[in-house]
Design a protein around this motif. Structure first.
Motif, PDB file in Angstrom:
ATOM      1  N   VAL A   8       0.840  -1.207   0.000  1.00 18.28           N
ATOM      2  CA  VAL A   8       0.000   0.000   0.000  1.00 18.28           C
ATOM      3  C   VAL A   8       0.871   1.251   0.000  1.00 18.28           C
ATOM      4  O   VAL A   8       0.604   2.207  -0.730  1.00 18.28           O
ATOM      5  N   ILE A   9       1.940   1.240   0.796  1.00 11.32           N
ATOM      6  CA  ILE A   9       2.855   2.383   0.819  1.00 11.32           C
ATOM      7  C   ILE A   9       3.506   2.576  -0.550  1.00 11.32           C
ATOM      8  O   ILE A   9       3.678   3.707  -1.018  1.00 11.32           O
ATOM      9  N   GLN A  10       3.823   1.484  -1.218  1.00  9.26           N
ATOM     10  CA  GLN A  10       4.427   1.576  -2.547  1.00  9.26           C
ATOM     11  C   GLN A  10       3.448   2.167  -3.559  1.00  9.26           C
ATOM     12  O   GLN A  10       3.833   2.981  -4.393  1.00  9.26           O
ATOM     13  N   VAL A  11       2.185   1.779  -3.488  1.00 11.74           N
ATOM     14  CA  VAL A  11       1.182   2.327  -4.407  1.00 11.74           C
ATOM     15  C   VAL A  11       0.987   3.821  -4.160  1.00 11.74           C
ATOM     16  O   VAL A  11       0.903   4.615  -5.103  1.00 11.74           O
ATOM     17  N   VAL A  12       0.942   4.215  -2.886  1.00 16.07           N
ATOM     18  CA  VAL A  12       0.798   5.641  -2.561  1.00 16.07           C
ATOM     19  C   VAL A  12       2.024   6.413  -3.052  1.00 16.07           C
ATOM     20  O   VAL A  12       1.888   7.505  -3.627  1.00 16.07           O
ATOM     21  N   ALA A  13       3.219   5.858  -2.853  1.00 22.15           N
ATOM     22  CA  ALA A  13       4.438   6.506  -3.336  1.00 22.15           C
ATOM     23  C   ALA A  13       4.420   6.635  -4.852  1.00 22.15           C
ATOM     24  O   ALA A  13       4.843   7.649  -5.405  1.00 22.15           O
ATOM     25  N   CYS A  14       3.911   5.630  -5.525  1.00 20.32           N
ATOM     26  CA  CYS A  14       3.815   5.654  -6.987  1.00 20.32           C
ATOM     27  C   CYS A  14       2.870   6.752  -7.462  1.00 20.32           C
ATOM     28  O   CYS A  14       3.183   7.505  -8.383  1.00 20.32           O
ATOM     29  N   ILE A  15       1.728   6.882  -6.824  1.00 19.34           N
ATOM     30  CA  ILE A  15       0.752   7.895  -7.209  1.00 19.34           C
ATOM     31  C   ILE A  15       1.297   9.296  -6.956  1.00 19.34           C
ATOM     32  O   ILE A  15       1.175  10.191  -7.805  1.00 19.34           O
ATOM     33  N   VAL A  16       1.920   9.504  -5.791  1.00 15.20           N
ATOM     34  CA  VAL A  16       2.504  10.809  -5.493  1.00 15.20           C
ATOM     35  C   VAL A  16       3.627  11.121  -6.464  1.00 15.20           C
ATOM     36  O   VAL A  16       3.768  12.259  -6.936  1.00 15.20           O
ATOM     37  N   LEU A  17       4.420  10.133  -6.811  1.00 16.63           N
ATOM     38  CA  LEU A  17       5.507  10.315  -7.761  1.00 16.63           C
ATOM     39  C   LEU A  17       4.986  10.727  -9.129  1.00 16.63           C
ATOM     40  O   LEU A  17       5.527  11.640  -9.765  1.00 16.63           O
ATOM     41  N   ILE A  18       3.922  10.105  -9.585  1.00 22.89           N
ATOM     42  CA  ILE A  18       3.328  10.456 -10.875  1.00 22.89           C
ATOM     43  C   ILE A  18       2.836  11.902 -10.863  1.00 22.89           C
ATOM     44  O   ILE A  18       3.100  12.673 -11.790  1.00 22.89           O
ATOM     45  N   PHE A  19       2.139  12.297  -9.803  1.00 18.50           N
ATOM     46  CA  PHE A  19       1.608  13.660  -9.745  1.00 18.50           C
ATOM     47  C   PHE A  19       2.712  14.705  -9.645  1.00 18.50           C
ATOM     48  O   PHE A  19       2.629  15.754 -10.276  1.00 18.50           O
ATOM     49  N   THR A  20       3.759  14.435  -8.875  1.00 15.36           N
ATOM     50  CA  THR A  20       4.825  15.427  -8.767  1.00 15.36           C
ATOM     51  C   THR A  20       5.602  15.566 -10.070  1.00 15.36           C
ATOM     52  O   THR A  20       6.042  16.660 -10.418  1.00 15.36           O
ATOM     53  N   ILE A  21       5.748  14.478 -10.798  1.00 13.63           N
ATOM     54  CA  ILE A  21       6.419  14.563 -12.096  1.00 13.63           C
ATOM     55  C   ILE A  21       5.562  15.352 -13.087  1.00 13.63           C
ATOM     56  O   ILE A  21       6.063  16.185 -13.840  1.00 13.63           O
ATOM     57  N   LEU A  22       4.260  15.120 -13.065  1.00  9.98           N
ATOM     58  CA  LEU A  22       3.383  15.836 -13.996  1.00  9.98           C
ATOM     59  C   LEU A  22       3.247  17.318 -13.662  1.00  9.98           C
ATOM     60  O   LEU A  22       2.972  18.124 -14.551  1.00  9.98           O
ATOM     61  N   SER A  48      16.704  25.152  -9.703  1.00  5.71           N
ATOM     62  CA  SER A  48      15.339  25.635  -9.804  1.00  5.71           C
ATOM     63  C   SER A  48      14.994  26.359  -8.513  1.00  5.71           C
ATOM     64  O   SER A  48      15.597  26.139  -7.473  1.00  5.71           O
ATOM     65  N   THR A  49      14.011  27.225  -8.591  1.00  7.40           N
ATOM     66  CA  THR A  49      13.635  28.023  -7.426  1.00  7.40           C
ATOM     67  C   THR A  49      12.155  27.866  -7.166  1.00  7.40           C
ATOM     68  O   THR A  49      11.385  27.484  -8.044  1.00  7.40           O
ATOM     69  N   GLY A  50      11.762  28.170  -5.954  1.00  8.83           N
ATOM     70  CA  GLY A  50      10.356  28.175  -5.586  1.00  8.83           C
ATOM     71  C   GLY A  50       9.731  26.802  -5.601  1.00  8.83           C
ATOM     72  O   GLY A  50      10.271  25.842  -5.071  1.00  8.83           O
ATOM     73  N   ILE A  51       8.576  26.745  -6.235  1.00 13.04           N
ATOM     74  CA  ILE A  51       7.787  25.512  -6.254  1.00 13.04           C
ATOM     75  C   ILE A  51       8.488  24.415  -7.052  1.00 13.04           C
ATOM     76  O   ILE A  51       8.345  23.234  -6.749  1.00 13.04           O
ATOM     77  N   ASP A  52       9.285  24.808  -8.046  1.00 19.24           N
ATOM     78  CA  ASP A  52      10.009  23.801  -8.829  1.00 19.24           C
ATOM     79  C   ASP A  52      11.040  23.070  -7.978  1.00 19.24           C
ATOM     80  O   ASP A  52      11.223  21.866  -8.117  1.00 19.24           O
ATOM     81  N   ALA A  53      11.697  23.801  -7.089  1.00 17.35           N
ATOM     82  CA  ALA A  53      12.682  23.172  -6.206  1.00 17.35           C
ATOM     83  C   ALA A  53      12.000  22.221  -5.226  1.00 17.35           C
ATOM     84  O   ALA A  53      12.503  21.132  -4.954  1.00 17.35           O
ATOM     85  N   ILE A  54      10.862  22.638  -4.702  1.00 16.41           N
ATOM     86  CA  ILE A  54      10.118  21.786  -3.771  1.00 16.41           C
ATOM     87  C   ILE A  54       9.636  20.519  -4.469  1.00 16.41           C
ATOM     88  O   ILE A  54       9.753  19.421  -3.934  1.00 16.41           O
ATOM     89  N   LEU A  55       9.099  20.677  -5.672  1.00 16.04           N
ATOM     90  CA  LEU A  55       8.632  19.508  -6.429  1.00 16.04           C
ATOM     91  C   LEU A  55       9.786  18.574  -6.779  1.00 16.04           C
ATOM     92  O   LEU A  55       9.622  17.353  -6.766  1.00 16.04           O
ATOM     93  N   ALA A  56      10.943  19.128  -7.076  1.00 14.18           N
ATOM     94  CA  ALA A  56      12.107  18.284  -7.386  1.00 14.18           C
ATOM     95  C   ALA A  56      12.532  17.481  -6.162  1.00 14.18           C
ATOM     96  O   ALA A  56      12.866  16.302  -6.279  1.00 14.18           O
ATOM     97  N   LYS A  57      12.515  18.101  -4.984  1.00 14.59           N
ATOM     98  CA  LYS A  57      12.893  17.381  -3.761  1.00 14.59           C
ATOM     99  C   LYS A  57      11.869  16.312  -3.406  1.00 14.59           C
ATOM    100  O   LYS A  57      12.229  15.206  -3.001  1.00 14.59           O
ATOM    101  N   ILE A  58      10.582  16.620  -3.574  1.00 14.55           N
ATOM    102  CA  ILE A  58       9.528  15.641  -3.299  1.00 14.55           C
ATOM    103  C   ILE A  58       9.645  14.467  -4.266  1.00 14.55           C
ATOM    104  O   ILE A  58       9.518  13.302  -3.872  1.00 14.55           O
ATOM    105  N   THR A  59       9.908  14.776  -5.540  1.00 19.44           N
ATOM    106  CA  THR A  59      10.065  13.721  -6.544  1.00 19.44           C
ATOM    107  C   THR A  59      11.235  12.816  -6.205  1.00 19.44           C
ATOM    108  O   THR A  59      11.127  11.582  -6.286  1.00 19.44           O
ATOM    109  N   THR A  60      12.351  13.403  -5.814  1.00 21.29           N
ATOM    110  CA  THR A  60      13.528  12.607  -5.452  1.00 21.29           C
ATOM    111  C   THR A  60      13.236  11.715  -4.257  1.00 21.29           C
ATOM    112  O   THR A  60      13.584  10.525  -4.251  1.00 21.29           O
ATOM    113  N   PHE A  61      12.587  12.269  -3.238  1.00 20.25           N
ATOM    114  CA  PHE A  61      12.278  11.495  -2.039  1.00 20.25           C
ATOM    115  C   PHE A  61      11.377  10.311  -2.361  1.00 20.25           C
ATOM    116  O   PHE A  61      11.661   9.175  -1.979  1.00 20.25           O
TER     117      PHE A  61
END
Length: 77
Positions: A8-22, A48-61
């Protein structure tokens, strides 16, 4: 039981990963920037700055979480 929770954690991580990439911005210069040279330097290319930097860190995590869980589930299964 633990495999179900990890799945379940993997599926949630997958969904969050898809949204942050998009949600991230794509390269906007395209071919015209490559022909004209553009202002693309080595040091400023991946900063990157601002929201792009945050999205990049979330995507990496979440990418790391997804890969680690995939390896663990593969070894346990």
């Amino acid at each position: 039981m633990i495999l179900n929770v990890m799945g379940v954690i993997q599926v949630v991580a997958c969904i969050v990963l898809i949204f942050t990439i998009l949600l991230q911005k794509g390269p906007t210069q395209g071919l015209s920037g490559a022909i004209s040279g553009g202002a693309d330097t080595f040091y400023g290319r991946n900063k990157s700055t601002g929201i792009d930097a945050i999205l990049a860190k979330i995507t990496t995590f979440f990418c790391v979480v997804f890969v680690v869980l995939s390896l663990i589930l593969c070894m346990m299964g």
